[in-house]
Design a protein around this motif. Sequence first.
Motif, PDB file in Angstrom:
ATOM      1  N   TYR A  23     -17.663 -18.865 -10.479  1.00 46.14           N
ATOM      2  CA  TYR A  23     -16.350 -18.699  -9.860  1.00 46.14           C
ATOM      3  C   TYR A  23     -15.450 -19.840 -10.306  1.00 46.14           C
ATOM      4  CZ  TYR A  23     -17.596 -22.147  -6.253  1.00 46.14           C
ATOM      5  OH  TYR A  23     -17.958 -23.289  -5.590  1.00 46.14           O
ATOM      6  N   ASN A  25     -11.119 -21.337  -9.768  1.00 50.21           N
ATOM      7  CA  ASN A  25      -9.747 -21.184  -9.272  1.00 50.21           C
ATOM      8  C   ASN A  25      -8.780 -22.118 -10.005  1.00 50.21           C
ATOM      9  OD1 ASN A  25      -9.977 -23.728  -8.129  1.00 50.21           O
ATOM     10  ND2 ASN A  25      -9.242 -23.112  -6.120  1.00 50.21           N
ATOM     11  N   ASN A  29     -14.700 -25.040  -9.952  1.00 52.12           N
ATOM     12  CA  ASN A  29     -15.508 -23.985 -10.556  1.00 52.12           C
ATOM     13  C   ASN A  29     -16.987 -24.323 -10.429  1.00 52.12           C
ATOM     14  OD1 ASN A  29     -15.952 -25.892 -12.516  1.00 52.12           O
ATOM     15  ND2 ASN A  29     -15.141 -24.697 -14.194  1.00 52.12           N
ATOM     16  N   ASP A  56      -6.477 -18.793  -5.170  1.00 51.94           N
ATOM     17  CA  ASP A  56      -6.844 -17.602  -5.927  1.00 51.94           C
ATOM     18  C   ASP A  56      -8.073 -17.912  -6.772  1.00 51.94           C
ATOM     19  OD1 ASP A  56      -4.651 -15.932  -5.103  1.00 51.94           O
ATOM     20  OD2 ASP A  56      -3.366 -17.197  -6.348  1.00 51.94           O
ATOM     21  N   TYR A  57      -9.031 -17.000  -6.770  1.00 53.62           N
ATOM     22  CA  TYR A  57     -10.300 -17.202  -7.468  1.00 53.62           C
ATOM     23  C   TYR A  57     -10.610 -16.019  -8.374  1.00 53.62           C
ATOM     24  CZ  TYR A  57     -11.370 -20.986  -4.228  1.00 53.62           C
ATOM     25  OH  TYR A  57     -11.339 -22.147  -3.515  1.00 53.62           O
ATOM     26  N   VAL A  58     -11.418 -16.287  -9.378  1.00 58.54           N
ATOM     27  CA  VAL A  58     -12.016 -15.249 -10.206  1.00 58.54           C
ATOM     28  C   VAL A  58     -13.525 -15.466 -10.157  1.00 58.54           C
ATOM     29  CG1 VAL A  58     -12.261 -14.275 -12.521  1.00 58.54           C
ATOM     30  CG2 VAL A  58     -10.019 -15.022 -11.719  1.00 58.54           C
ATOM     31  N   ALA A  60     -17.148 -14.115 -11.792  1.00 59.40           N
ATOM     32  CA  ALA A  60     -17.675 -13.385 -12.947  1.00 59.40           C
ATOM     33  C   ALA A  60     -19.193 -13.330 -12.873  1.00 59.40           C
ATOM     34  CB  ALA A  60     -17.251 -14.061 -14.245  1.00 59.40           C
ATOM     35  N   THR A  74     -15.840  -8.944 -13.759  1.00 57.94           N
ATOM     36  CA  THR A  74     -15.078  -9.935 -12.998  1.00 57.94           C
ATOM     37  C   THR A  74     -14.362  -9.277 -11.826  1.00 57.94           C
ATOM     38  OG1 THR A  74     -13.112  -9.673 -14.376  1.00 57.94           O
ATOM     39  CG2 THR A  74     -14.674 -11.379 -15.037  1.00 57.94           C
ATOM     40  N   VAL A  75     -14.105 -10.087 -10.818  1.00 57.74           N
ATOM     41  CA  VAL A  75     -13.310  -9.659  -9.679  1.00 57.74           C
ATOM     42  C   VAL A  75     -12.470 -10.858  -9.234  1.00 57.74           C
ATOM     43  CG1 VAL A  75     -15.102 -10.211  -7.973  1.00 57.74           C
ATOM     44  CG2 VAL A  75     -13.347  -8.515  -7.420  1.00 57.74           C
ATOM     45  N   ALA A  76     -11.226 -10.591  -8.888  1.00 60.22           N
ATOM     46  CA  ALA A  76     -10.338 -11.634  -8.375  1.00 60.22           C
ATOM     47  C   ALA A  76     -10.265 -11.507  -6.852  1.00 60.22           C
ATOM     48  CB  ALA A  76      -8.936 -11.483  -8.975  1.00 60.22           C
ATOM     49  N   LYS A  78      -8.718 -13.812  -3.077  1.00 62.05           N
ATOM     50  CA  LYS A  78      -7.874 -14.885  -2.545  1.00 62.05           C
ATOM     51  C   LYS A  78      -8.469 -15.371  -1.226  1.00 62.05           C
ATOM     52  CE  LYS A  78      -3.434 -14.641  -2.794  1.00 62.05           C
ATOM     53  NZ  LYS A  78      -2.285 -15.455  -3.073  1.00 62.05           N
TER      54      LYS A  78
END
Length: 85
Positions: A23, A25, A29, A56-58, A60, A74-76, A78
């Motif tokens: 993850y 932002n 990470n 906000d985060y991603v 993976a 991946t998914v985003a 908040k």
Amino acid sequence: PATVKLRVSVVPHADNHSLCLEYDNGNLNRRSCQDHIGVDAPLTHWETLKSLPAGDYVFAAQIIKRDGSYQVATVAFKVLEGFPQ
């Protein structure tokens, strides 16, 4: 800060070697990898992210094959401020 629990599903396959979860932002990470060996691997993996600050985060998930190739999903998401735990 928030706790986020994510479910990752990977179909077991003889060519699967490792599963890496990450993850990010922009300021924070984390990446971890684990052996995910072939057809005996579990279908579902849970990742709990604790004490995430607002932002906000991603996230993976990467499955690495025995030949070095890989697939990534991946998914985003908040994390909001001001909500009770």
